[in-house]
Write a protein that holds these residues in place. Sequence first.
Motif, PDB file in Angstrom:
ATOM      1  N   VAL A 169       0.513  -1.025  -0.399  1.00  2.00           N
ATOM      2  CA  VAL A 169       0.145  -0.286  -0.132  1.00  2.00           C
ATOM      3  C   VAL A 169       0.956   1.233   0.736  1.00  2.00           C
ATOM      4  CG1 VAL A 169      -1.645   1.509   0.827  1.00  2.00           C
ATOM      5  CG2 VAL A 169      -2.293  -0.927   1.533  1.00  2.00           C
ATOM      6  N   MET A 170       1.190   1.854  -0.687  1.00  2.00           N
ATOM      7  CA  MET A 170       2.054   3.295  -0.763  1.00  2.00           C
ATOM      8  C   MET A 170       0.855   4.707  -0.200  1.00  2.00           C
ATOM      9  SD  MET A 170       4.140   2.663  -2.867  1.00  2.00           S
ATOM     10  CE  MET A 170       5.229   3.738  -3.367  1.00  2.00           C
ATOM     11  N   ARG A 171       1.613   4.791   0.488  1.00  2.00           N
ATOM     12  CA  ARG A 171       0.707   6.343   0.998  1.00  2.00           C
ATOM     13  C   ARG A 171       1.470   7.682   0.946  1.00  2.00           C
ATOM     14  NH1 ARG A 171      -0.559   5.783   7.043  1.00  2.00           N
ATOM     15  NH2 ARG A 171      -2.410   7.045   6.736  1.00  2.00           N
ATOM     16  N   TYR A 172       0.826   8.902   0.616  1.00  2.00           N
ATOM     17  CA  TYR A 172       1.632  10.261   0.337  1.00  2.00           C
ATOM     18  C   TYR A 172       1.699  10.560   1.647  1.00  2.00           C
ATOM     19  CZ  TYR A 172       3.172  14.719  -1.794  1.00  2.00           C
ATOM     20  OH  TYR A 172       3.488  15.646  -2.434  1.00  2.00           O
ATOM     21  N   GLU A 222      -1.699  12.699   5.717  1.00  2.00           N
ATOM     22  CA  GLU A 222      -2.545  13.236   6.671  1.00  2.00           C
ATOM     23  C   GLU A 222      -2.559  13.476   8.426  1.00  2.00           C
ATOM     24  OE1 GLU A 222      -3.230   8.456   5.744  1.00  2.00           O
ATOM     25  OE2 GLU A 222      -2.268  10.557   4.522  1.00  2.00           O
ATOM     26  N   GLU A 223      -1.354  12.286   8.761  1.00  2.00           N
ATOM     27  CA  GLU A 223      -1.152  12.597  10.329  1.00  2.00           C
ATOM     28  C   GLU A 223       0.058  13.668  10.347  1.00  2.00           C
ATOM     29  OE1 GLU A 223      -2.081   9.875  12.459  1.00  2.00           O
ATOM     30  OE2 GLU A 223      -2.981   9.262  10.979  1.00  2.00           O
ATOM     31  N   LYS A 265       3.565  16.752  13.395  1.00  2.50           N
ATOM     32  CA  LYS A 265       4.273  18.484  14.360  1.00  2.50           C
ATOM     33  C   LYS A 265       3.462  19.164  15.553  1.00  2.50           C
ATOM     34  CE  LYS A 265       5.688  20.135   9.174  1.00  2.50           C
ATOM     35  NZ  LYS A 265       4.871  20.818   9.002  1.00  2.50           N
ATOM     36  N   LYS A 266       2.176  19.122  15.973  1.00  2.45           N
ATOM     37  CA  LYS A 266       1.841  19.859  17.055  1.00  2.45           C
ATOM     38  C   LYS A 266       1.891  19.290  18.263  1.00  2.45           C
ATOM     39  CE  LYS A 266      -2.485  21.375  19.288  1.00  2.45           C
ATOM     40  NZ  LYS A 266      -3.887  20.873  19.392  1.00  2.45           N
TER      41      LYS A 266
END
Length: 164
Positions: free
Chosen positions: A85-88, A133-134, A139-140
Motif C-alpha cells: 500500500v502506497m501512501r503520500y 494526513e498525520e 508536528k503539534k
Amino acid sequence: YWDASHNCSAFVIGRRAELTRCSDDGEPSGTAGRPMLEVLLGEGICNVAVVVTRYFGGTLLGTGGLVRAYGAAVKAGLENSRVAVMRYGTRLRIGTDYSDIGRIQYILGKRGLLQENAEYTDRVSLETVVAAEEEERLKKELTEATGGRAVLEAVDRYYFIDKG
C-alpha cells in the motif's frame, strides 16, 4: 528479453482502474494481454504492470492453452509477490537538544514511525517519514512535548510503502 518470441504485457493505473492497457505482442488476438489484464482487474490491485515472456518451443498451445498459460503466469507472479500500500507523505527532519530526544523518540515509537539518519553532534537530528494526513498532528505533538524547542523541517514529499 530481446530474443523472446513474445513479451506480452498488461497494466492497471489508478485506484479505480482509470487507465488499463494490454498487449498480445504477436500472439493471436485476445489470447495473452487480455487474460493477463483480467487477472489484475480480478485481484483488485492498481498501479501495477506485468510482463510475461514466452519463448516458442515448438509446441502449439492453441488459443485456449495460451489464455490459460498467460493468465496462470500472472496469477503465479502475484502469489509470489507482496502487494504494498502506497501512501503520500513527508520526510520530516527533527532537530533538538539532548534533553528532548527521549520525548521525541517516545512519540515516534508510539506512532510506529521509524527513526532514520540520526546524527548526534552538539544537537540531535533525525528524520522520519509520516503520512500526509498525520503530519500536522505529529508536528503539534512534538512542538508541545518539547516546549517549542524542536525544529521541524519538511525535507521531501513523496509516496512511500506503508509497512503498517
